[in-house]
Motif scaffolding. Structure first.
Motif, PDB file in Angstrom:
ATOM      1  N   ILE A 132       1.649  -1.883  -7.027  1.00  0.00           N
ATOM      2  CA  ILE A 132       1.536  -2.257  -8.388  1.00  0.00           C
ATOM      3  C   ILE A 132       0.644  -1.298  -9.044  1.00  0.00           C
ATOM      4  O   ILE A 132       0.768  -0.685  -8.771  1.00  0.00           O
ATOM      5  CB  ILE A 132      -0.429  -3.293  -8.293  1.00  0.00           C
ATOM      6  N   MET A 133       1.542  -0.962 -10.248  1.00  0.00           N
ATOM      7  CA  MET A 133       0.798   0.298 -11.503  1.00  0.00           C
ATOM      8  C   MET A 133      -0.166  -0.548 -11.844  1.00  0.00           C
ATOM      9  O   MET A 133       0.127  -1.331 -12.763  1.00  0.00           O
ATOM     10  CB  MET A 133       2.160   0.360 -12.297  1.00  0.00           C
ATOM     11  N   GLY A 134      -1.327  -0.304 -11.600  1.00  0.00           N
ATOM     12  CA  GLY A 134      -2.370  -1.042 -12.436  1.00  0.00           C
ATOM     13  C   GLY A 134      -2.814  -1.057 -11.955  1.00  0.00           C
ATOM     14  O   GLY A 134      -2.739  -2.248 -11.427  1.00  0.00           O
ATOM     15  N   LEU A 135      -4.366  -0.453 -11.414  1.00  0.00           N
ATOM     16  CA  LEU A 135      -5.342  -1.600 -10.354  1.00  0.00           C
ATOM     17  C   LEU A 135      -6.897  -1.537 -11.280  1.00  0.00           C
ATOM     18  O   LEU A 135      -7.770  -1.235 -10.473  1.00  0.00           O
ATOM     19  CB  LEU A 135      -5.903  -0.961  -8.928  1.00  0.00           C
ATOM     20  N   THR A 157       1.003  -3.791   1.077  1.00  0.00           N
ATOM     21  CA  THR A 157       0.814  -3.865  -1.159  1.00  0.00           C
ATOM     22  C   THR A 157       0.479  -2.023  -0.786  1.00  0.00           C
ATOM     23  O   THR A 157      -0.295  -1.890  -0.284  1.00  0.00           O
ATOM     24  CB  THR A 157      -0.478  -4.549  -1.722  1.00  0.00           C
ATOM     25  N   CYS A 158       1.099  -1.656  -2.069  1.00  0.00           N
ATOM     26  CA  CYS A 158       0.347   0.054  -2.479  1.00  0.00           C
ATOM     27  C   CYS A 158       0.234  -0.172  -4.481  1.00  0.00           C
ATOM     28  O   CYS A 158       0.667  -1.352  -4.773  1.00  0.00           O
ATOM     29  CB  CYS A 158       1.317   1.292  -2.367  1.00  0.00           C
ATOM     30  N   GLY A 159      -0.265   0.465  -4.518  1.00  0.00           N
ATOM     31  CA  GLY A 159      -0.794   0.822  -5.431  1.00  0.00           C
ATOM     32  C   GLY A 159      -0.659   2.109  -6.704  1.00  0.00           C
ATOM     33  O   GLY A 159      -0.312   3.657  -5.530  1.00  0.00           O
ATOM     34  N   TRP A 160      -0.876   2.063  -7.807  1.00  0.00           N
ATOM     35  CA  TRP A 160      -0.462   3.175  -8.554  1.00  0.00           C
ATOM     36  C   TRP A 160      -1.481   3.060  -9.587  1.00  0.00           C
ATOM     37  O   TRP A 160      -0.914   2.724 -10.387  1.00  0.00           O
ATOM     38  CB  TRP A 160       1.043   3.516  -8.937  1.00  0.00           C
ATOM     39  N   VAL A 161      -1.600   4.432 -10.025  1.00  0.00           N
ATOM     40  CA  VAL A 161      -3.009   4.371 -10.926  1.00  0.00           C
ATOM     41  C   VAL A 161      -3.051   6.074 -11.391  1.00  0.00           C
ATOM     42  O   VAL A 161      -2.124   6.725 -10.790  1.00  0.00           O
ATOM     43  CB  VAL A 161      -4.379   4.017 -10.697  1.00  0.00           C
ATOM     44  N   ARG A 162      -3.917   6.214 -12.405  1.00  0.00           N
ATOM     45  CA  ARG A 162      -3.503   7.555 -13.454  1.00  0.00           C
ATOM     46  C   ARG A 162      -4.882   8.477 -13.357  1.00  0.00           C
ATOM     47  O   ARG A 162      -4.913   9.324 -12.961  1.00  0.00           O
ATOM     48  CB  ARG A 162      -3.535   7.534 -14.638  1.00  0.00           C
ATOM     49  N   THR A 163      -5.691   7.443 -12.644  1.00  0.00           N
ATOM     50  CA  THR A 163      -7.598   8.020 -12.362  1.00  0.00           C
ATOM     51  C   THR A 163      -7.706   7.632 -10.811  1.00  0.00           C
ATOM     52  O   THR A 163      -7.207   6.720 -10.436  1.00  0.00           O
ATOM     53  CB  THR A 163      -8.326   7.836 -13.695  1.00  0.00           C
ATOM     54  N   ARG A 164      -7.784   8.984 -10.638  1.00  0.00           N
ATOM     55  CA  ARG A 164      -8.386   9.067  -9.050  1.00  0.00           C
ATOM     56  C   ARG A 164     -10.051   8.205  -9.309  1.00  0.00           C
ATOM     57  O   ARG A 164     -10.644   8.921 -10.313  1.00  0.00           O
ATOM     58  CB  ARG A 164      -8.535  10.387  -7.876  1.00  0.00           C
ATOM     59  N   ARG A 165     -10.365   7.209  -8.258  1.00  0.00           N
ATOM     60  CA  ARG A 165     -11.805   6.538  -8.666  1.00  0.00           C
ATOM     61  C   ARG A 165     -11.811   5.794  -7.167  1.00  0.00           C
ATOM     62  O   ARG A 165     -10.655   5.193  -6.646  1.00  0.00           O
ATOM     63  CB  ARG A 165     -12.529   5.999  -9.488  1.00  0.00           C
ATOM     64  N   SER A 166     -12.706   5.294  -6.578  1.00  0.00           N
ATOM     65  CA  SER A 166     -12.480   4.931  -5.523  1.00  0.00           C
ATOM     66  C   SER A 166     -12.282   2.878  -5.627  1.00  0.00           C
ATOM     67  O   SER A 166     -12.103   2.650  -6.760  1.00  0.00           O
ATOM     68  CB  SER A 166     -13.927   4.383  -4.090  1.00  0.00           C
ATOM     69  N   LEU A 210       4.188   9.301  -8.660  1.00  0.00           N
ATOM     70  CA  LEU A 210       4.689   8.608  -8.513  1.00  0.00           C
ATOM     71  C   LEU A 210       5.877   8.304  -8.238  1.00  0.00           C
ATOM     72  O   LEU A 210       6.116   7.307  -8.098  1.00  0.00           O
ATOM     73  CB  LEU A 210       5.541   8.549  -9.829  1.00  0.00           C
ATOM     74  N   HIS A 211       6.994   9.849  -7.657  1.00  0.00           N
ATOM     75  CA  HIS A 211       7.934   9.187  -7.038  1.00  0.00           C
ATOM     76  C   HIS A 211       7.399   8.753  -6.041  1.00  0.00           C
ATOM     77  O   HIS A 211       8.036   7.585  -4.705  1.00  0.00           O
ATOM     78  CB  HIS A 211       8.906  11.055  -6.997  1.00  0.00           C
ATOM     79  N   ASP A 212       6.981   9.287  -4.952  1.00  0.00           N
ATOM     80  CA  ASP A 212       6.067   8.742  -3.348  1.00  0.00           C
ATOM     81  C   ASP A 212       5.826   7.598  -3.604  1.00  0.00           C
ATOM     82  O   ASP A 212       6.380   6.259  -2.522  1.00  0.00           O
ATOM     83  CB  ASP A 212       4.996  10.009  -3.183  1.00  0.00           C
TER      84      ASP A 212
END
Length: 310
Positions: free
Chosen positions: A139-142, A160-169, A182-184
C-alpha cells in the motif's frame, strides 16, 4: 456578534450538509454562501475542490474544512493563512468505500474475475487457474484510507506492507519510508495499491522506473490520483508483460477521453472515479466533531501540512 459556519455552494449536497450540521452544532448558525448575513461572523468554512479566493473573504476564519480526502486542488488554488488549520473530512463512510474497492480489486485479480466477465460475452466455459496463494500487497500511502485498506486485506489473509514518505508510528508492521526504501518496498509487491496524496513529490511516481522494480506479473490498483500515473509507461509495462494488469479509478483528465487506449486494453479495468464518495450526513457529522474539538482546544486529526501538501 453571532458565530457562523459557511459552506461553499459547490460542496456536494450543500443544503443537506447545512441542515445536518445545524442540528449538531451549538452556538453557531450555518449558511450556504452567498446566503450569509455577515462574513465577519464566519469562523468555520466548509469547501470542496477549486475555490479561487473564497477563504480570503472571511476575515475571522479560524478553521477550514475540506470535503473528502483529496486536497491537491485546494492547496494549489488558494492562499490560506498558516494560522488557520485546514482539515480533510475523511469520514468512516469514505474509508469503508475506498477500502472495499481496494479489496474487491485485489480479489478480482486473484480469482481472475475479469477473465470470466470476458468469457461470458464469448459464451466460453473455461476454468482458469486461480493464484494459489494470496500474494503480498503493498500500500503506497498509509493515511486513514490506506491503513484501513491494509488492515482489511490482512484480515482476509493477504500479506501486506506499506510505503510512506514520513516516519511515524503505524498500525502496520512492515513499513518502508522515503525514496531510499522505495526499491525495497516495490520488490515485495505482487499487487501494489496507490492511495497517496498528490503532491509535487508524488506526481508521476507510478512510472517506468517504479514498474521495473516490481516483481514480474505484478498488478496495479490506483485509487489515489490520476497524476500519480504516467499512462504510456503503464501501457508499455503491460505490453512487455512485466505487469499483468491494472485497475484504475482515477485519471489525469476526467472523464477519461473516449479515444484513450485504457478503454480498449484487455489488461486494464477502468471505473469512473467511484471508489470513494461523499455522503452529506456523514461529512456533516464528522465536521461537527472536528469543529467541537477545535473550539475546545483538542488535537485535530487530518490537518494538512502546507509544506508536504498532505
Amino acid at each position: 456578534m453571532s458565530r457562523s459556519i459557511l459552506l461553499h455552494p459547490n460542496v456536494p449536497d450543500a443544503i443537506i450538509f447545512r441542515d445536518t450540521l445545524s442540528t449538531l452544532t451549538v452556538n453557531f448558525e450555518v449558511f450556504v454562501w452567498p446566503d450569509c448575513p455577515s462574513l465577519e461572523s464566519v469562523e468555520v468554512a466548509v469547501i470542496w475542490q477549486e475555490l479561487n479566493d473564497f477563504p480570503a473573504m472571511l476575515p475571522n476564519l479560524r478553521l477550514l474544512l475540506v470535503c473528502g480526502s483529496g486536497v491537491d486542488s485546494v492547496i494549489e488554488s488558494i492562499s490560506i493563512p498558516r494560522s488557520v488549520p485546514v482539515v480533510r473530512l475523511v469520514d468512516q463512510y469514505i474509508r469503508e468505500r475506498v477500502s472495499d474497492y481496494v479489496v474487491m480489486a485485489a480479489l478480482n485479480h486473484v480469482r481472475r474475475w475479469d477473465h470470466y466477465v470476458r468469457h461470458q460475452k464469448e459464451a466460453r466455459w473455461h476454468r482458469l487457474t486461480d493464484i494459489s496463494v494470496k500474494p503480498k500487497v503493498g500500500i503506497m500511502g498509509l493515511g486513514l484510507i490506506g491503513e484501513t485498506s491494509a488492515l482489511k486485506l490482512a484480515a482476509m489473509g493477504f500479506a501486506t506492507c506499506g510505503w510512506v514518505r514520513t516516519r511515524r508510528s503505524r498500525n502496520l508492521t512492515e513499513v518502508y519510508v522515503g525514496d531510499k526504501e522505495l526499491h525495497d518496498f516495490a520488490r515485495q509487491c505482487a499487487i501494489v495499491v496507490c492511495v497517496l496524496p498528490l503532491t509535487h513529490q508524488t506526481r508521476g511516481i507510478l512510472c517506468q522506473q517504479f514498474f521495473e522494480r516490481l516483481p514480474e506479473g505484478a498488478y496495479l490498483i490506483n485509487v489515489g490520483r490520476g497524476g500519480h500515473l504516467i499512462d504510456n509507461d503503464l501501457l508499455q509495462a503491460l505490453d512487455d508483460g512485466h505487469l499483468s494488469g491494472a485497475c484504475l479509478d482515477v485519471f489525469e483528465s476526467e472523464p477519461l477521453s473516449v479515444q484513450h487506449p485504457f478503454w480498449s486494453n484487455p489488461k486494464i479495468t477502468v471505473t469512473p472515479h467511484i471508489a470513494g464518495g461523499l455522503r452529506p450526513e456523514w461529512q456533516a457529522t464528522h465536521a461537527a466533531e472536528v469543529i467541537y474539538d477545535h473550539m475546545n482546544g483538542r488535537t485535530l486529526n487530518g490537518v494538512i501540512n502546507h509544506v508536504t501538501q498532505y
